[in-house]
Design a protein around this motif. Structure first.
Motif, mmCIF file in Angstrom:
data_model
loop_
_atom_site.group_PDB
_atom_site.id
_atom_site.type_symbol
_atom_site.label_atom_id
_atom_site.label_comp_id
_atom_site.label_asym_id
_atom_site.label_seq_id
_atom_site.Cartn_x
_atom_site.Cartn_y
_atom_site.Cartn_z
ATOM 1 N N PRO A 125 0.697 -1.168 -0.080
ATOM 2 C CA PRO A 125 0.024 -0.011 -0.187
ATOM 3 C C PRO A 125 0.870 1.244 0.172
ATOM 4 O O PRO A 125 2.157 1.150 0.431
ATOM 5 C CB PRO A 125 -0.655 -0.064 1.308
ATOM 6 C CG PRO A 125 -0.735 -1.584 1.893
ATOM 7 C CD PRO A 125 0.552 -2.277 1.011
ATOM 8 N N HIS A 306 -0.750 -3.214 -6.594
ATOM 9 C CA HIS A 306 -0.616 -1.953 -5.951
ATOM 10 C C HIS A 306 0.489 -1.167 -7.077
ATOM 11 O O HIS A 306 1.800 -1.560 -6.890
ATOM 12 C CB HIS A 306 0.243 -1.813 -4.518
ATOM 13 C CG HIS A 306 -0.715 -2.457 -3.447
ATOM 14 N ND1 HIS A 306 -1.780 -1.856 -3.030
ATOM 15 C CD2 HIS A 306 -0.580 -3.570 -2.847
ATOM 16 C CE1 HIS A 306 -2.389 -2.441 -1.991
ATOM 17 N NE2 HIS A 306 -1.779 -3.668 -1.820
ATOM 18 N N ARG A 540 -3.118 3.955 6.480
ATOM 19 C CA ARG A 540 -3.906 3.224 5.399
ATOM 20 C C ARG A 540 -5.260 3.627 5.256
ATOM 21 O O ARG A 540 -6.091 3.647 6.386
ATOM 22 C CB ARG A 540 -3.803 1.759 5.674
ATOM 23 C CG ARG A 540 -4.336 0.997 4.524
ATOM 24 C CD ARG A 540 -3.634 -0.725 4.928
ATOM 25 N NE ARG A 540 -4.023 -1.295 3.269
ATOM 26 C CZ ARG A 540 -3.596 -2.681 3.099
ATOM 27 N NH1 ARG A 540 -2.742 -3.136 4.260
ATOM 28 N NH2 ARG A 540 -3.893 -3.144 2.099
#
Length: 616
Positions: A125, A306, A540
């Motif tokens: 991420p 990602h 996140r």
């Protein structure tokens, strides 16, 4: 005719190899049947030939400037060049490898030949990004992908999660920064072969590191730019000081650029791209700006991974970064936040000239605004811009939209003397600034050697031909003055083409092993351990509007970020006197100096030259 030359087979022209995510308009491509299709755009000619090994064969025209040829029995490594009607032999502008340099033959490459070890890698991420910018040619003494790969485990151990490569597209000569690339699909031969670059990325992925690549589409370089010579209609009339400007409104060039980005991401399994100076890419007449189309094409072509897209954009605008309703990234993950650097540098060094002039006042209120809400410029008038307002409000964007840094290749190499920040400020201040960078919610970026506060110089270097009137001493002097070196003298300017300028710019790893270097590296590792453990989990999926400035005046900052149910708190007193600031609550994450913690709770007394990070 050699049996390798099969002629044009219309049934195979649009067949994309099974292993590819998308069809590629330009270059030499193995088809699913094992043949090679050669394809190039050339304007204003009626005939074109292909020189494949020792055989020269006419190509077929398919109209609108395109020429094609389908060949059989072409092994990887076969040299080829396109032959213009006047006899000039040119490399493939979309070739994957070179026989020697940008003036020689291209080589046929089978992109499936490399066997990926970390084939299950899906990336990380964006909220976990800690970026480490490197120049492959100067990161190690050898200056190769293979040598750089040997250093990756050490970076992983420090807490780095993302390697950002300065441009590697092939350019004229053996050495250079890479921003004058001319063969955008070809890794620069001095760094290694395409397989070497893939092995570097594969090694990184095996260690849990992401790899991003800097790509340049606002101009092409000058040395070896044959594309401008045989397809001048694909370039704008007005160029740049560094080379001609691609006309991305022309479909062949637009495809060339967008497919290049897809090529790096798909074929090299890169985790993202950093787009150089997108504010200099002109595309006013297209229904959809190329940078929007670029991002949408990439995200549509590469689902399930990602993939992170970052821009350098001096306009301080938010259009490329607006989030979808579910807070997901629609176009671009982040932007280099130059304003943060400029404010910190101007305050810390006292350099207020050049591009620091705009930032040479109201330091702490503006630093506070930047840390809490993003851009330093959010709709301000600047004398050089007349009545035009610069920047847009950005506090509604997540903090991870902004990449903050204390220096980068530009902010060192363009100063004329190649001096780093660490040579111009005291170690105590350097430690506090690094603590503030690495423990703020924005995405931090460091330049190679920052982890041990390298004092080594990093200059602008190149390998231009002797007759090139490019980057003269006077040009470099003006550049240095713009980057803050107000007292720079002409006789201090090093010759960028002198090999010694390149050699002295190589990172000295022995600095990291000195007593001071080891101490700084340990502190750097500790800061990143705290970021991984305490801050990353809070970032996140976090949205915007989370930063709040409580205090911002000379030398004093108090900022809170509401990250979900937790409040991340920064307090700094960079003055020489004790000061009172809003108290922190919850767990103390980081304190500088260590003895400062005793007075910060009930009494809210903050020691001189202190930095406190807490989470409640």
């Amino acid at each position: 005719m050699d049996e390798r030359i099969a002629g044009l087979d219309a049934e195979n022209l649009d067949a994309a190899p099974e292993y590819r995510v998308f069809p590629k308009s330009w270059g030499a491509e193995y088809t699913a049947a094992g043949e090679v299709r050669f394809r190039i755009y050339v304007s204003g000619v009626e005939a074109l030939s292909l020189r494949l090994a020792d055989e020269q064969v006419p190509m077929s025209t398919t109209g609108d400037g395109w020429f094609e040829l389908l060949a059989t029995n072409v092994p990887p490594g076969t040299p080829y060049r396109f032959v213009l009607p006047d006899g000039r032999q040119i490399p493939d502008p979309a070739g994957r490898a070179l026989e020697s340099d940008v003036h020689g033959a291209s080589l046929v490459v089978d992109p499936t030949a490399y066997s990926w070890k970390a084939s299950g890698w899906k990336g990380r991420p964006w909220s976990e990004a800690v970026i480490y910018e490197i120049h492959v040619g100067t990161f190690t003494e050898e200056g190769t992908f293979a040598a750089a790969a040997e250093r990756l485990s050490g970076l992983k151990d420090l807490g780095i999660t993302t390697i950002q490569l300065m441009p590697v597209a092939a350019f004229g000569g053996r050495r250079g920064w890479g921003y004058d690339g001319v063969l955008l699909y070809t890794p620069h031969p001095a760094y290694g072969e395409p397989a070497d670059m893939k092995a570097f990325i594969d090694t990184a992925h095996g260690l849990g590191l992401m790899v991003m690549l800097d790509v340049v589409y606002n101009h092409l370089g000058l040395d070896g730019n044959y594309l401008e010579a045989y397809a001048p209609d694909l370039f704008m009339d007005e160029g740049t000081p560094w080379g001609p400007r691609p006309d991305v409104t022309r479909k062949p060039m637009r495809d060339f650029v967008i497919e290049n980005a897809l090529y790096w991401l798909e074929e090299f399994a890169l985790d993202g791209l950093r787009f150089d100076a997108v504010d200099r890419i002109e595309d006013q007449t297209s229904d959809v700006h190329i940078m929007e189309e670029m991002a949408l094409r990439i995200r549509d072509a590469l689902p399930g991974r990602h993939v992170h897209l970052v821009v350098e954009d001096g306009r301080c605008i938010t259009a490329l970064h607006e989030r979808a309703e579910d807070n997901s990234v629609r176009l671009y993950d982040a932007v280099w936040n130059d304003g943060y650097h400029h404010l910190i540098h101007a305050w810390a060094t006292g350099e207020h000239g050049g591009h620091f002039k705009v930032f040479a006042k109201d330091f702490w209120p503006r630093i506070g605004k930047t840390l809490a809400t993003g851009f330093a410029l959010q709709g301000e008038k600047i004398a050089e811009k007349g009545e035009e307002l610069v920047g847009e409000p950005s506090g509604h964007l997540p903090p991870v939209t902004f990449i903050n840094f204390l220096q980068n290749h530009d902010q060192i190499g363009n100063r004329g003397r190649g001096d780093r920040l660490w040579s111009n400020i005291e170690p105590d201040l350097a430690a506090r600034l690094m603590g503030m960078l690495l423990l703020s919610p924005q995405i931090p970026m460091v330049f190679m050697g920052d982890e041990f506060q390298s004092k080594g110089r990093f200059f602008f270097f190149a390998d231009y031909p002797a007759d090139f009137d490019q980057n003269t001493p006077e040009d470099r002097l003006r550049q240095g003055e713009a980057f803050g070196s107000a007292d720079l003298m002409l006789d201090e300017i090093r010759d960028p083409t002198d090999v010694a300028t390149f050699s002295v710019s190589k990172l000295d790893w022995q600095e990291a092993e000195t007593e001071e270097g080891s101490k700084v590296k340990a502190e750097f590792r500790d800061l990143l351990r705290k970021r991984h453990e305490h801050l990353m989990p809070l970032l996140r999926d976090i949205g915007g509007g989370v930063g709040h400035v409580l205090t911002a005046e000379e030398g004093l900052l108090a900022i809170d970020w509401q990250l979900g149910e937790r409040r991340w708190q920064l307090r700094c007193n960079f003055s020489d006197d004790e000061a009172t600031l809003p108290p922190v609550h919850g767990q103390t994450i980081h304190v500088m100096p260590g003895e400062a913690e005793a007075d910060i709770r009930d009494l809210s007394r903050f020691a001189p030259r202190s930095l406190i990070i807490a989470c409640g």
